[in-house]
Design an enzyme around this catalytic site. Structure first.
Site, PDB file in Angstrom:
ATOM      1  N   HIS A 150       2.518  29.072  48.428  1.00  0.00           N
ATOM      2  CA  HIS A 150       3.373  30.229  48.722  1.00  0.00           C
ATOM      3  C   HIS A 150       3.344  31.196  47.541  1.00  0.00           C
ATOM      4  CE1 HIS A 150       6.441  27.372  46.858  1.00  0.00           C
ATOM      5  NE2 HIS A 150       6.462  28.419  46.050  1.00  0.00           N
TER       6      HIS A 150
HETATM    7  P1  TYD Z   1       8.985  23.386  49.094  1.00  0.00           P
HETATM    8  O1  TYD Z   1       9.185  24.847  48.943  1.00  0.00           O
HETATM    9  O2  TYD Z   1       8.198  22.888  50.243  1.00  0.00           O
HETATM   10  O3  TYD Z   1       8.398  22.789  47.753  1.00  0.00           O
HETATM   11  P2  TYD Z   1       6.967  23.087  47.065  1.00  0.00           P
HETATM   12  O4  TYD Z   1       6.811  24.561  46.990  1.00  0.00           O
HETATM   13  O5  TYD Z   1       7.075  22.462  45.731  1.00  0.00           O
HETATM   14  O6  TYD Z   1       5.898  22.436  47.850  1.00  0.00           O
HETATM   15  O7  TYD Z   1      10.431  22.709  49.116  1.00  0.00           O
HETATM   16  C1  TYD Z   1      10.667  21.431  49.667  1.00  0.00           C
HETATM   17  C2  TYD Z   1      12.066  21.413  50.283  1.00  0.00           C
HETATM   18  O8  TYD Z   1      13.060  21.551  49.268  1.00  0.00           O
HETATM   19  C3  TYD Z   1      12.281  22.538  51.264  1.00  0.00           C
HETATM   20  O9  TYD Z   1      13.009  22.018  52.356  1.00  0.00           O
HETATM   21  C4  TYD Z   1      13.143  23.528  50.515  1.00  0.00           C
HETATM   22  C5  TYD Z   1      13.901  22.657  49.552  1.00  0.00           C
HETATM   23  N1  TYD Z   1      14.237  23.311  48.278  1.00  0.00           N
HETATM   24  C6  TYD Z   1      15.556  23.616  47.995  1.00  0.00           C
HETATM   25  O10 TYD Z   1      16.477  23.361  48.801  1.00  0.00           O
HETATM   26  N2  TYD Z   1      15.860  24.224  46.813  1.00  0.00           N
HETATM   27  C7  TYD Z   1      14.906  24.511  45.889  1.00  0.00           C
HETATM   28  O11 TYD Z   1      15.220  25.051  44.805  1.00  0.00           O
HETATM   29  C8  TYD Z   1      13.533  24.186  46.201  1.00  0.00           C
HETATM   30  C9  TYD Z   1      12.432  24.498  45.220  1.00  0.00           C
HETATM   31  C10 TYD Z   1      13.244  23.588  47.403  1.00  0.00           C
END
Ligand code: TYD
Length: 143
Positions: free
Chosen positions: A52
């Site tokens: 992303h």
């Molecule tokens: P995600 O964005 O998929 O993580 P990455 O970019 O590391 O692969 O996030 C995983 C899950 O955690 C998603 O359901 C969103 C949640 N999340 C939060 O609630 N707060 C946060 O600060 C972050 C980074 C993720």
């Protein structure tokens, strides 16, 4: 070095007892207000996370244990892999950067300092939306 992505070498404090690194907001070590901290660990082998970009958020990534790779893509054909493998190495990501996190070692703990609270609206999760926004920004800057 990509525009919007910068390696930061942290100053290590240490004595005979061992080493210590301080990341303080609005300092040379971390040039923004830190509103949120999260860390990624116990990653399943072969997993690629991230995938992303952000509209606003600035972030400092530090692999405080083990190693991983951060693949940064500016959406204009420039892609660079940054290996993080020591706690004194930071990667500052600002602006529009598509980033993948991969090649996590078994013991990897990737710490992320973020300039914004969690806000799904700040995420760009479709690659084509990202490249469109990069192109729109480039056109805006030309006029
Ligand atoms: P995600 O964005 O998929 O993580 P990455 O970019 O590391 O692969 O996030 C995983 C899950 O955690 C998603 O359901 C969103 C949640 N999340 C939060 O609630 N707060 C946060 O600060 C972050 C980074 C993720």
């Amino acid at each position: 070095m990509l525009q919007n992505v910068q390696r930061v070498q942290f100053k290590t404090l240490g004595d005979e007892r061992g080493k210590l690194i301080v990341l303080e907001e609005l300092s040379a070590q971390c040039p923004f207000d830190v509103k949120r901290v999260f860390y990624i660990f116990d990653t399943t082998p072969g997993t690629v996370r991230g995938k992303h970009a952000h509209h606003q958020m600035r972030q400092m990534l530090v692999c405080i244990s083990g190693s991983c790779t951060i693949r940064c893509d500016l959406g204009n054909g420039k892609v660079t892999d940054y290996e993080l493998n020591w706690p004194d190495q930071g990667l500052l990501i600002e602006g529009l950067v598509w980033h993948d996190m991969l090649d996590f070692s078994k013991d990897a703990v990737l710490l992320v300092l973020a300039s914004e609270h969690y806000n799904e609206a700040d995420y760009i999760r479709k690659y084509e939306d990202f490249t469109r926004e990069v192109q729109e920004n480039a056109q805006r800057n030309q006029t």
